[in-house]
Scaffold this active site. Structure first.
Site: not given
Length: 742
Positions: A82, A218, A677
């Site tokens: 992402h 991810d 992240s």
């Protein structure tokens, strides 16, 4: 590099006993936390972690909005899927949708430009510049104080950026009690190397976002490039891979339950030292208003995207970001209902007040608390007054026009006197943002999103609306979205800003040219510029007042916590931080204990025919054919203490249970937030064992309050990544490039 000495007021922060795994620590603080690191099983000395020139910290990088790390000597970078979404979307079209298909460059020549805005930032130096920033602030408050701080920051940044290859910032810590100058090498040429398909990288989609058990791959690989002279340079075909000072080793054995881990990255913003009243405002007004706005935009993008594949691709990154923010906000609201953080904060404030009143020498702290409460109240009033006006400007073309006009106005001043964001140093990024719209703008979508927010704005009382905007657009109270669309369509027909050429043509133009223009969006930007500046001045006044009282409040907190034997670390502010923790599950609710690992077996069991739970057939085939027992596969086992079968109650005689599958995700107690992240999750020796990508739903309120019993971060397991690369996607070229150990 070495950190400068911290001020006496803050030196106490690391001399205290650390409780649980709470703490987003500045690297220099790790030198004073050796005892706690040893307890967690971390083998790397705290002094080594404090030195940004040494492994592993010299391998940690920032994308500006996410975290990442070097994993090869040829500039190969790993981060979340992402986080690489902009790069994937930038190279996708309706007919060649890399978001859906995935992408793998088998050679350097096949790697794709990530986009004009993409950067890699490598932190090389952090200096305490508190004295330089605050030296001339005596007696100043309000806008004057704000401007004085900004001027000091600009002067320091200018000196730091004598070498144009570096990007510098001067950042407030402990809410203005301390300032650090951050010097980062900036790589301007970033390329997409490898991304799994969205069905892997975003498995579960927004349904599973912040949820656990999770089965999301991810991860994405990028690469930083430089000119042939080894210096950062804009994209050019003949640029060469950047050679970092160091890169992380990859440990194919991963981690087990109970293992200590390190996590390094760039967490965004936390609010752990905010007042109880600020929580109440967020819970009662601000977050509900934001949830409504994001949900409106998401619904519109989904509706139009479902009917037009090109629109879906162009706004894929936007809607993904909106979905993430909206669910986080909803999670915060739900979390506030489950845990009364407002009451916890009130109790702590009362304890602080009692401590202050116990000693007359602490009277200045009491005054700071009173003044802070007043300014916070004024800030909240300002937020309510301006919220709908700010949303009423949610047009990509209006934002472009406003940026260009403001730039022209600022360029009439000497560079040092311009607002930050409009100086010469900012021109490349402004140009990149204007060019980026080519891939992320469509008139139909812009009209839909803008008219929707204008209808919300038009429904507000007259005191909230802005006369300049109403007059320029012809808005009247209570106009419907359909009526507003009719007005807006005329603007788009009378503007050339929809094209990159039309936008870039305004760079370098004089302010007078804007004021005489007949372009509809330029005229609108000029019409509301005065109101924008007036509100900006009001905002500066409030920030300047806060810059007096919030640091004084933090001094009281630090002094109080010192006596209580509690740690004091700064709220997250998008700067490099380290946290540590343990691989561990948690009691989610009565009778439910969530174990620390999920698997490909569970992933396949969860799959469905349609997105977001579909999977590539090649993944399913590789697993079903038994391609799971190679170099990157190992059994996991639940420890005898882990209550796998007994809910939140301890089993008297729990048995080890073989975890006969490839691990996908795992949990740890590391202290993280947005911006983390893509952060490297490392084992006790600083070897890469995973990537942080999310938090559990029960953990979302950790931005305000860290609850060690249930706060868990979710990571993608390195073993899944390596298995995908070896047995599913055939990324042998990247596997051979990395240093893989066991």
């Amino acid at each position: 590099m070495k950190y400068a000495l911290v001020t006496a007021a803050l030196a106490v922060a690391t001399a205290l006993s650390v409780q649980a795994d709470e703490g987003q620590w500045q690297p220099y603080q790790l030198a004073e936390l050796q005892t706690e690191l040893s307890k967690a099983g971390i083998e790397i000395p705290g002094k080594q972690l404090a030195d940004l020139s040494q492994y592993p910290m010299n391998a940690i990088v920032s994308l500006g909005y996410c975290s990442a790390s070097f994993v090869s000597g040829q500039g190969l970078v790993v981060t979340n899927h992402h986080c690489g979404y902009n790069a994937i979307q930038n190279n996708s079209t309706k007919d060649n949708n890399l978001i859906e298909k995935g992408f793998l460059a088998k050679t350097l020549k096949e790697e794709l430009p990530a986009g004009p805005q993409e950067r890699l930032y490598i932190t090389e130096q952090v200096l305490d510049v508190t004295e330089q920033v605050t030296a001339s602030l005596a007696g100043l408050t309000g806008a004057e104080r704000y401007e004085a701080i900004e001027m000091a920051r600009k002067n320091l940044i200018k000196a730091c950026e004598a070498d144009p290859n570096y990007r510098c910032s001067v950042v407030s810590f402990h809410h203005g009690l301390q300032y650090f100058q951050i010097k980062q090498l900036m790589l301007q040429d970033v390329r997409l190397v490898y991304a799994p398909s969205e069905s892997v990288g975003n498995f579960g989609g927004d349904i599973d976002n912040f949820e656990y058990p999770r089965h999301t791959g991810d991860y994405t690989f990028l690469r930083g490039y430089v000119g042939k002279d080894g210096k950062p340079a804009p994209y050019a075909e003949d640029n060469v891979p950047y050679q970092p000072t160091s890169f992380l080793k990859v440990n194919a054995s991963g981690v087990r339950e109970g293992d200590g881990i390190l996590l390094a990255g760039y967490p965004g913003q936390t609010s752990r030292y905010r007042l109880a009243d600020e929580i109440a405002f967020a819970a009662d007004w601000q977050y509900p208003a934001m949830v409504k706005t994001y949900q409106q935009m998401i619904n519109s993008i989904d509706r139009l995207g479902a009917a037009d594949g090109e629109l879906k691709v162009k706004y894929a990154s936007v809607v993904k970001s909106h979905n993430n923010r909206m669910k986080k906000l909803q999670g915060l609201l739900d979390g506030f209902k489950v845990t009364d953080i407002h009451a916890i904060k009130l109790e702590r404030e009362q304890q602080l007040n009692q401590w202050i009143k116990a000693d007359p020498s602490r009277a200045s702290y009491q005054q700071a608390l009173l003044e802070l409460a007043k300014v916070v109240d004024a800030e909240q009033t300002f937020t309510q007054q301006t919220y709908y006006f700010e949303n009423a400007k949610r047009s990509d073309l209006l934002n472009a026009a406003s940026t260009l006009y403001r730039l022209a106005q600022e360029q009439q001043k000497p560079d040092a006197e311009r607002e930050m964001g409009y100086q010469d140093r900012d021109l490349p990024m402004i140009k990149a943002r204007l060019a980026r719209l080519e891939k992320s703008y469509a008139e139909a979508m812009d009209i839909e999103l803008w008219s929707e927010q204008l209808a919300e704005y038009a429904a507000q009382p007259e005191a909230v609306r802005v006369a300049e905007l109403d007059a320029a657009l012809g808005l009247t109270a209570g106009m419907t979205q359909a009526q507003i669309k009719v007005l807006l369509q005329k603007l788009y027909a009378q503007s050339k800003l929809a094209s990159t050429e039309g936008r870039l043509a305004w760079l370098g133009q004089k302010a007078e040219a804007f004021e005489q223009s007949d372009d509809a969006f330029i005229r609108l930007a000029v019409a509301i510029a005065g109101k924008n500046k007036a509100l900006e001045l009001q905002d500066k006044e409030l920030k300047g007042q806060i810059a007096v009282v919030r640091p004084a409040y933090m001094q009281a907190i630090i002094a109080y916590n010192k006596e209580q034997g509690k740690p004091v670390y700064p709220d997250a502010n998008s700067t490099l931080r380290i946290t540590y923790g343990t691989v561990d599950g948690y009691p989610a609710k009565d009778g439910v204990y969530k174990t620390p690992f999920t698997s490909v077996k569970g992933m396949i069991a969860k799959r469905q025919a349609e997105y977001p739970f579909n999977l590539p057939q090649k993944l399913v085939d590789a697993y079903n054919q038994g391609k799971t027992d190679g170099y990157f596969y190992a059994d996991l086992a639940a420890s005898t203490e882990s209550p796998w079968y007994c809910g939140i109650f301890t089993c008297p005689q729990a048995k080890k249970t073989a975890f006969n599958s490839v691990p996908v995700n795992f949990l740890s107690s590391a202290d993280t937030t947005g911006g983390n992240s893509g952060s490297a999750v490392m084992n006790a020796r600083g070897e890469l064992v995973g990537l942080n990508f999310d938090s559990t739903y029960e953990s979302i309120t950790k931005d305000w309050y860290f609850n060690p019993e249930i706060t868990r971060a979710i990571h993608v397991d390195i073993r899944f990544m390596l298995w995908m690369m070896q047995d599913v996607d055939g990324a042998d070229n990247l596997l051979s490039e990395m240093t893989i150990v066991r």
